[in-house]
Design an enzyme around this catalytic site. Structure first.
Site, PDB file in Angstrom:
ATOM      1  CE  LYS A   1      -3.937  -2.246   2.289  1.00  9.07           C
ATOM      2  NZ  LYS A   1      -5.001  -2.072   3.321  1.00  9.07           N
TER       3      LYS A   1
ATOM      4  CE1 TYR B   1      -9.419  -3.194   0.090  1.00  3.40           C
ATOM      5  CE2 TYR B   1      -8.617  -1.221  -0.988  1.00  3.40           C
ATOM      6  CZ  TYR B   1      -8.381  -2.353  -0.222  1.00  3.40           C
ATOM      7  OH  TYR B   1      -7.117  -2.621   0.231  1.00  3.40           O
TER       8      TYR B   1
ATOM      9  CG  ASN C   1      -3.712  -2.400   6.732  1.00  2.07           C
ATOM     10  OD1 ASN C   1      -3.602  -1.949   5.594  1.00  2.07           O
ATOM     11  ND2 ASN C   1      -4.620  -3.288   7.060  1.00  2.07           N
TER      12      ASN C   1
ATOM     13  CG  HIS D   1      -5.508  -6.307   0.031  1.00  2.00           C
ATOM     14  ND1 HIS D   1      -6.662  -6.395   0.763  1.00  2.00           N
ATOM     15  CD2 HIS D   1      -5.649  -7.161  -1.013  1.00  2.00           C
ATOM     16  CE1 HIS D   1      -7.472  -7.266   0.178  1.00  2.00           C
ATOM     17  NE2 HIS D   1      -6.888  -7.736  -0.911  1.00  2.00           N
TER      18      HIS D   1
ATOM     19  CD  GLU E   1      -8.695  -9.497  -3.340  1.00  2.00           C
ATOM     20  OE1 GLU E   1      -9.534  -9.162  -2.484  1.00  2.00           O
ATOM     21  OE2 GLU E   1      -7.499  -9.771  -3.061  1.00  2.00           O
TER      22      GLU E   1
HETATM   23  P1  CMP Z   1      -7.489  -4.539   3.548  1.00  2.00           P
HETATM   24  O1  CMP Z   1      -7.079  -5.950   3.754  1.00  2.00           O
HETATM   25  O2  CMP Z   1      -6.829  -3.816   2.443  1.00  2.00           O
HETATM   26  O3  CMP Z   1      -9.072  -4.498   3.312  1.00  2.00           O
HETATM   27  C1  CMP Z   1      -9.853  -3.359   3.621  1.00  2.00           C
HETATM   28  C2  CMP Z   1      -9.105  -2.337   4.429  1.00  2.00           C
HETATM   29  O4  CMP Z   1      -9.901  -1.414   5.116  1.00  2.00           O
HETATM   30  C3  CMP Z   1      -8.311  -3.033   5.497  1.00  2.00           C
HETATM   31  O5  CMP Z   1      -7.233  -3.736   4.903  1.00  2.00           O
HETATM   32  C4  CMP Z   1      -7.965  -1.870   6.427  1.00  2.00           C
HETATM   33  O6  CMP Z   1      -6.761  -1.206   6.045  1.00  2.00           O
HETATM   34  C5  CMP Z   1      -9.123  -0.887   6.195  1.00  2.00           C
HETATM   35  N1  CMP Z   1      -9.945  -0.742   7.384  1.00  2.00           N
HETATM   36  C6  CMP Z   1     -10.146   0.397   8.071  1.00  2.00           C
HETATM   37  N2  CMP Z   1     -10.964   0.191   9.109  1.00  2.00           N
HETATM   38  C7  CMP Z   1     -11.300  -1.120   9.105  1.00  2.00           C
HETATM   39  C8  CMP Z   1     -12.112  -1.955   9.936  1.00  2.00           C
HETATM   40  N3  CMP Z   1     -12.766  -1.473  11.008  1.00  2.00           N
HETATM   41  N4  CMP Z   1     -12.213  -3.269   9.619  1.00  2.00           N
HETATM   42  C9  CMP Z   1     -11.577  -3.777   8.546  1.00  2.00           C
HETATM   43  N5  CMP Z   1     -10.798  -3.020   7.721  1.00  2.00           N
HETATM   44  C10 CMP Z   1     -10.653  -1.717   7.996  1.00  2.00           C
END
Ligand code: CMP
Length: 142
Positions: A10, A50, A113, A116, A127
């Site tokens: 990311k 998403y 974070n 993904h 995906e």
């Molecule tokens: P990712 O695996 O990329 O999928 C969706 C993203 O939304 C997740 O990682 C997080 O970075 C972001 N996100 C933010 N808030 C939440 C939440 N409460 N629960 C899950 N994903 C979240």
């Protein structure tokens, strides 16, 4: 079984210049990079990726973050690739991620974070196809 999974490094991790360190973790764990590219996602591409989160309160922030800078999208291939990649990444929230995982080491917040990874074989198939043509995937020959 040998599987494929989609990985995204990311914008926060790209900005920190840890692309190589993250890819090295995949390789060290036995996941082969069989396709990879850097791209700066448009709102449309990030939003479509998403789409399942469209009704979640964090959706707009998520799309804004994912379009804030370039990402590295890769296809990882190996035994049990979907689960293994998730193990290497650690919990979605870096504060809950196990020691030594990518998110524990390279991320601070749930919104930014670092990586993904597909959450199931079915998501992986969708995906991978979202970002790559079959002709862009290069399985090992040696
Ligand atoms: P990712 O695996 O990329 O999928 C969706 C993203 O939304 C997740 O990682 C997080 O970075 C972001 N996100 C933010 N808030 C939440 C939440 N409460 N629960 C899950 N994903 C979240």
């Amino acid at each position: 079984a040998v599987e494929r999974t989609l990985s995204i490094i990311k914008p926060d991790a790209v900005a920190k210049s840890v692309i190589g360190k993250i890819l090295a973790r995949f390789e060290q764990a036995g996941l082969n990079v069989v396709a990879t590219k850097m791209l700066h996602l448009s709102e449309e591409l990030a939003g479509g990726f998403y789409a399942e989160h469209k009704e979640r309160p964090f959706y707009n922030d998520l799309v804004a973050f994912m379009t804030s800078g370039p990402v590295v999208v890769s296809v990882l291939e190996g035994e049990n690739a979907v689960a293994l990649n998730r193990e290497l990444m650690g919990a979605t929230n870096p504060k809950e991620a196990a020691e030594g995982t990518i998110r524990a080491d390279f991320a601070e917040t749930i919104d930014e974070n670092a990586v993904h990874g597909s959450d199931s074989a079915a998501s992986a198939e969708r995906e991978v196809a979202y970002f790559f043509e079959d002709s862009e995937i290069c399985p090992r020959t040696r």
